[in-house]
Write a protein that holds these residues in place. Structure first.
Motif, PDB file in Angstrom:
ATOM      1  N   GLU A 152     139.160  77.284 -43.567  1.00 37.66           N
ATOM      2  CA  GLU A 152     139.400  76.505 -42.031  1.00 37.66           C
ATOM      3  C   GLU A 152     138.501  75.799 -42.846  1.00 37.66           C
ATOM      4  OE1 GLU A 152     139.767  75.759 -37.901  1.00 37.66           O
ATOM      5  OE2 GLU A 152     140.202  77.442 -39.106  1.00 37.66           O
ATOM      6  N   GLU A 153     137.810  75.282 -43.582  1.00 39.50           N
ATOM      7  CA  GLU A 153     137.227  73.813 -43.774  1.00 39.50           C
ATOM      8  C   GLU A 153     138.041  72.563 -44.472  1.00 39.50           C
ATOM      9  OE1 GLU A 153     133.560  71.813 -43.235  1.00 39.50           O
ATOM     10  OE2 GLU A 153     134.185  73.274 -43.133  1.00 39.50           O
ATOM     11  N   LEU A 154     138.721  73.607 -45.665  1.00 38.74           N
ATOM     12  CA  LEU A 154     140.040  73.320 -46.191  1.00 38.74           C
ATOM     13  C   LEU A 154     141.180  73.101 -45.364  1.00 38.74           C
ATOM     14  CD1 LEU A 154     140.749  72.184 -48.637  1.00 38.74           C
ATOM     15  CD2 LEU A 154     142.130  74.468 -49.124  1.00 38.74           C
ATOM     16  N   ARG A 155     141.602  73.464 -43.967  1.00 36.22           N
ATOM     17  CA  ARG A 155     142.620  73.044 -43.468  1.00 36.22           C
ATOM     18  C   ARG A 155     142.103  71.629 -42.210  1.00 36.22           C
ATOM     19  NH1 ARG A 155     143.183  73.030 -37.804  1.00 36.22           N
ATOM     20  NH2 ARG A 155     141.970  74.170 -37.403  1.00 36.22           N
ATOM     21  N   LEU A 156     140.696  71.433 -41.889  1.00 34.19           N
ATOM     22  CA  LEU A 156     140.901  70.563 -41.586  1.00 34.19           C
ATOM     23  C   LEU A 156     139.734  69.058 -42.307  1.00 34.19           C
ATOM     24  CD1 LEU A 156     137.532  72.252 -39.373  1.00 34.19           C
ATOM     25  CD2 LEU A 156     139.938  71.541 -38.297  1.00 34.19           C
ATOM     26  N   PHE A 157     139.808  69.839 -43.635  1.00 29.45           N
ATOM     27  CA  PHE A 157     139.659  68.691 -44.986  1.00 29.45           C
ATOM     28  C   PHE A 157     139.936  66.946 -44.092  1.00 29.45           C
ATOM     29  CE2 PHE A 157     140.519  65.425 -48.392  1.00 29.45           C
ATOM     30  CZ  PHE A 157     139.653  65.830 -49.171  1.00 29.45           C
ATOM     31  N   HIS A 158     141.970  67.254 -44.744  1.00 31.01           N
ATOM     32  CA  HIS A 158     142.779  66.036 -44.119  1.00 31.01           C
ATOM     33  C   HIS A 158     142.395  64.908 -43.060  1.00 31.01           C
ATOM     34  CE1 HIS A 158     144.110  65.652 -48.718  1.00 31.01           C
ATOM     35  NE2 HIS A 158     144.648  66.790 -47.809  1.00 31.01           N
ATOM     36  N   ASP A 159     142.200  65.825 -42.009  1.00 31.73           N
ATOM     37  CA  ASP A 159     141.646  64.951 -40.602  1.00 31.73           C
ATOM     38  C   ASP A 159     139.524  64.621 -40.902  1.00 31.73           C
ATOM     39  OD1 ASP A 159     143.913  65.475 -39.216  1.00 31.73           O
ATOM     40  OD2 ASP A 159     143.723  67.937 -39.034  1.00 31.73           O
ATOM     41  N   GLY A 160     139.254  65.369 -41.673  1.00 30.18           N
ATOM     42  CA  GLY A 160     138.446  64.347 -42.138  1.00 30.18           C
ATOM     43  C   GLY A 160     136.660  65.029 -40.714  1.00 30.18           C
ATOM     44  N   ASN A 161     137.502  67.107 -40.602  1.00 27.08           N
ATOM     45  CA  ASN A 161     136.545  67.519 -39.336  1.00 27.08           C
ATOM     46  C   ASN A 161     135.564  68.166 -40.474  1.00 27.08           C
ATOM     47  OD1 ASN A 161     137.415  65.993 -37.146  1.00 27.08           O
ATOM     48  ND2 ASN A 161     139.436  66.788 -36.769  1.00 27.08           N
ATOM     49  N   THR A 162     134.934  69.395 -39.902  1.00 27.78           N
ATOM     50  CA  THR A 162     134.500  70.017 -41.069  1.00 27.78           C
ATOM     51  C   THR A 162     133.697  71.276 -39.613  1.00 27.78           C
ATOM     52  OG1 THR A 162     132.026  70.827 -41.368  1.00 27.78           O
ATOM     53  CG2 THR A 162     132.127  68.879 -40.140  1.00 27.78           C
ATOM     54  N   HIS A 163     133.920  72.890 -39.624  1.00 28.17           N
ATOM     55  CA  HIS A 163     133.116  73.430 -38.890  1.00 28.17           C
ATOM     56  C   HIS A 163     131.349  74.210 -39.309  1.00 28.17           C
ATOM     57  CE1 HIS A 163     133.377  77.018 -41.238  1.00 28.17           C
ATOM     58  NE2 HIS A 163     134.636  76.666 -42.211  1.00 28.17           N
ATOM     59  N   ASP A 164     131.119  73.204 -40.889  1.00 30.89           N
ATOM     60  CA  ASP A 164     129.893  73.419 -41.002  1.00 30.89           C
ATOM     61  C   ASP A 164     129.403  72.447 -40.436  1.00 30.89           C
ATOM     62  OD1 ASP A 164     127.616  73.776 -42.599  1.00 30.89           O
ATOM     63  OD2 ASP A 164     128.616  74.106 -44.366  1.00 30.89           O
ATOM     64  N   PRO A 165     127.907  72.788 -39.676  1.00 29.26           N
ATOM     65  CA  PRO A 165     127.108  71.338 -38.706  1.00 29.26           C
ATOM     66  C   PRO A 165     125.946  71.022 -39.726  1.00 29.26           C
ATOM     67  CG  PRO A 165     126.366  73.794 -38.826  1.00 29.26           C
ATOM     68  CD  PRO A 165     128.073  74.356 -39.286  1.00 29.26           C
ATOM     69  N   GLY A 222     129.277  71.539 -54.869  1.00 33.38           N
ATOM     70  CA  GLY A 222     129.938  71.689 -53.593  1.00 33.38           C
ATOM     71  C   GLY A 222     129.805  70.498 -52.383  1.00 33.38           C
ATOM     72  N   PHE A 223     128.894  70.452 -51.957  1.00 33.36           N
ATOM     73  CA  PHE A 223     128.193  69.437 -51.408  1.00 33.36           C
ATOM     74  C   PHE A 223     129.315  68.046 -51.262  1.00 33.36           C
ATOM     75  CE2 PHE A 223     125.856  65.515 -51.176  1.00 33.36           C
ATOM     76  CZ  PHE A 223     125.461  65.041 -49.737  1.00 33.36           C
ATOM     77  N   ILE A 224     129.717  67.509 -53.061  1.00 32.02           N
ATOM     78  CA  ILE A 224     129.679  66.418 -53.319  1.00 32.02           C
ATOM     79  C   ILE A 224     131.752  66.881 -51.918  1.00 32.02           C
ATOM     80  CG2 ILE A 224     131.524  64.662 -55.396  1.00 32.02           C
ATOM     81  CD1 ILE A 224     128.592  64.391 -54.585  1.00 32.02           C
ATOM     82  N   ASP A 225     132.363  68.015 -52.999  1.00 35.09           N
ATOM     83  CA  ASP A 225     133.578  68.798 -52.455  1.00 35.09           C
ATOM     84  C   ASP A 225     133.536  68.873 -50.949  1.00 35.09           C
ATOM     85  OD1 ASP A 225     134.506  68.832 -55.093  1.00 35.09           O
ATOM     86  OD2 ASP A 225     134.003  70.886 -54.683  1.00 35.09           O
ATOM     87  N   LYS A 226     132.328  69.364 -50.110  1.00 32.47           N
ATOM     88  CA  LYS A 226     132.611  69.404 -48.822  1.00 32.47           C
ATOM     89  C   LYS A 226     131.852  68.749 -48.028  1.00 32.47           C
ATOM     90  CE  LYS A 226     131.363  73.607 -46.789  1.00 32.47           C
ATOM     91  NZ  LYS A 226     130.718  74.796 -46.559  1.00 32.47           N
ATOM     92  N   VAL A 227     131.463  67.451 -48.421  1.00 31.33           N
ATOM     93  CA  VAL A 227     130.917  66.699 -47.274  1.00 31.33           C
ATOM     94  C   VAL A 227     131.863  65.408 -47.941  1.00 31.33           C
ATOM     95  CG1 VAL A 227     128.740  65.273 -47.007  1.00 31.33           C
ATOM     96  CG2 VAL A 227     128.750  67.577 -47.313  1.00 31.33           C
ATOM     97  N   MET A 228     131.629  64.937 -48.479  1.00 33.49           N
ATOM     98  CA  MET A 228     132.399  64.132 -49.147  1.00 33.49           C
ATOM     99  C   MET A 228     134.482  63.803 -48.083  1.00 33.49           C
ATOM    100  SD  MET A 228     130.530  62.266 -49.993  1.00 33.49           S
ATOM    101  CE  MET A 228     128.965  62.764 -50.901  1.00 33.49           C
ATOM    102  N   LYS A 229     134.172  63.125 -47.299  1.00 33.79           N
ATOM    103  CA  LYS A 229     135.258  63.925 -45.767  1.00 33.79           C
ATOM    104  C   LYS A 229     136.489  62.458 -46.265  1.00 33.79           C
ATOM    105  CE  LYS A 229     134.673  67.431 -43.987  1.00 33.79           C
ATOM    106  NZ  LYS A 229     135.419  68.734 -44.525  1.00 33.79           N
ATOM    107  N   GLU A 230     137.580  62.733 -46.621  1.00 39.71           N
ATOM    108  CA  GLU A 230     138.820  61.695 -46.719  1.00 39.71           C
ATOM    109  C   GLU A 230     139.066  60.898 -44.868  1.00 39.71           C
ATOM    110  OE1 GLU A 230     143.289  61.095 -47.767  1.00 39.71           O
ATOM    111  OE2 GLU A 230     142.158  63.463 -48.280  1.00 39.71           O
ATOM    112  N   GLY A 231     138.908  59.463 -45.120  1.00 35.00           N
ATOM    113  CA  GLY A 231     139.135  59.062 -43.793  1.00 35.00           C
ATOM    114  C   GLY A 231     138.515  57.751 -43.158  1.00 35.00           C
ATOM    115  N   ASP A 232     138.985  56.845 -42.683  1.00 37.39           N
ATOM    116  CA  ASP A 232     138.394  55.819 -42.264  1.00 37.39           C
ATOM    117  C   ASP A 232     136.835  56.156 -41.591  1.00 37.39           C
ATOM    118  OD1 ASP A 232     140.413  54.306 -42.930  1.00 37.39           O
ATOM    119  OD2 ASP A 232     141.178  54.290 -40.708  1.00 37.39           O
ATOM    120  N   GLY A 233     136.154  55.366 -42.093  1.00 33.52           N
ATOM    121  CA  GLY A 233     134.730  55.823 -41.822  1.00 33.52           C
ATOM    122  C   GLY A 233     134.477  56.491 -42.417  1.00 33.52           C
ATOM    123  N   LEU A 234     134.697  57.697 -43.441  1.00 34.07           N
ATOM    124  CA  LEU A 234     134.328  58.759 -43.922  1.00 34.07           C
ATOM    125  C   LEU A 234     133.923  58.547 -45.145  1.00 34.07           C
ATOM    126  CD1 LEU A 234     136.043  61.327 -42.407  1.00 34.07           C
ATOM    127  CD2 LEU A 234     133.863  59.973 -41.177  1.00 34.07           C
TER     128      LEU A 234
END
Length: 194
Positions: free
Chosen positions: A51-64, A96-108
């Protein structure tokens, strides 16, 4: 100016924890506004699930925690990483912090174009990476390929837009004397973090 400390060590009696304490003392004494991200204490899960990977390119996450950490990164002007070097690189938790927290997208954290990755964390004007290892620094730098400097600091953090990058290292920790460790902690407690 806000400082963000990213601390990555599971044991609160470690030398890395003593480094964290010295930095907190330093910043408090200098009336610096700072926040600590303690990855292990927070129970951060560094593993990407489907689910986290699915949301990656939208700059989204399901992890608070990812949302919280990204907001802290966007509000910081200085960042201090405190981590051991394990097997010549950063621990899996920090990767893992770099992988998950660094999100692709404007303003991210970054955007991607045909010419490559462009960092969006340009608000971070000063970057410090404080590491420890059982190997001496000369061995890491000359014989192990210097991955921490060459890849993590000069590539990854640079690609994210983090500026003015510095590496401070305490090597040979296993065989170090108490006096040497105390000298280093004193140096950190009095270091000028911008």
């Amino acid at each position: 100016m806000k400082t963000l400390i990213i601390y990555c060590h599971p044991y609160d009696k470690s030398f890395n924890h003593a480094v964290l304490t010295a930095i907190k003392t330093n910043l408090t004494r200098n009336n610096s506004d700072f926040t600590v991200i303690d990855l292990y204490h927070d129970g951060f899960n560094p593993v990407y699930d489907q689910e986290e990977l699915r949301l990656f390119h939208d700059g989204n996450t399901h992890d608070p925690l990812v949302k919280k950490y990204l907001a802290l990164l966007k509000s910081a002007s200085t960042i201090i990483f405190i981590t051991p070097l394990w097997w010549n690189s950063i621990p899996g938790m920090l990767k893992g912090f770099i992988d998950k927290v660094m999100k692709e997208g404007d303003g991210l954290s970054h955007t991607v174009s045909k010419t490559g990755v462009h960092g969006e964390l340009t608000n971070i004007k000063h970057t410090y990476v404080l590491t420890t290892s059982t190997s001496p620094k000369f061995y890491i730098s000359l014989f192990n390929g210097n991955a921490i400097k060459r890849i993590f600091i000069n590539q990854t953090l640079h690609q994210l837009g983090m500026q003015d990058r510095h590496w401070l290292h305490f090597g040979g920790i296993t065989n170090s004397s108490l006096a040497r460790r105390q000298r280093y902690l004193s140096k950190i407690a009095n270091y000028h973090f911008k």
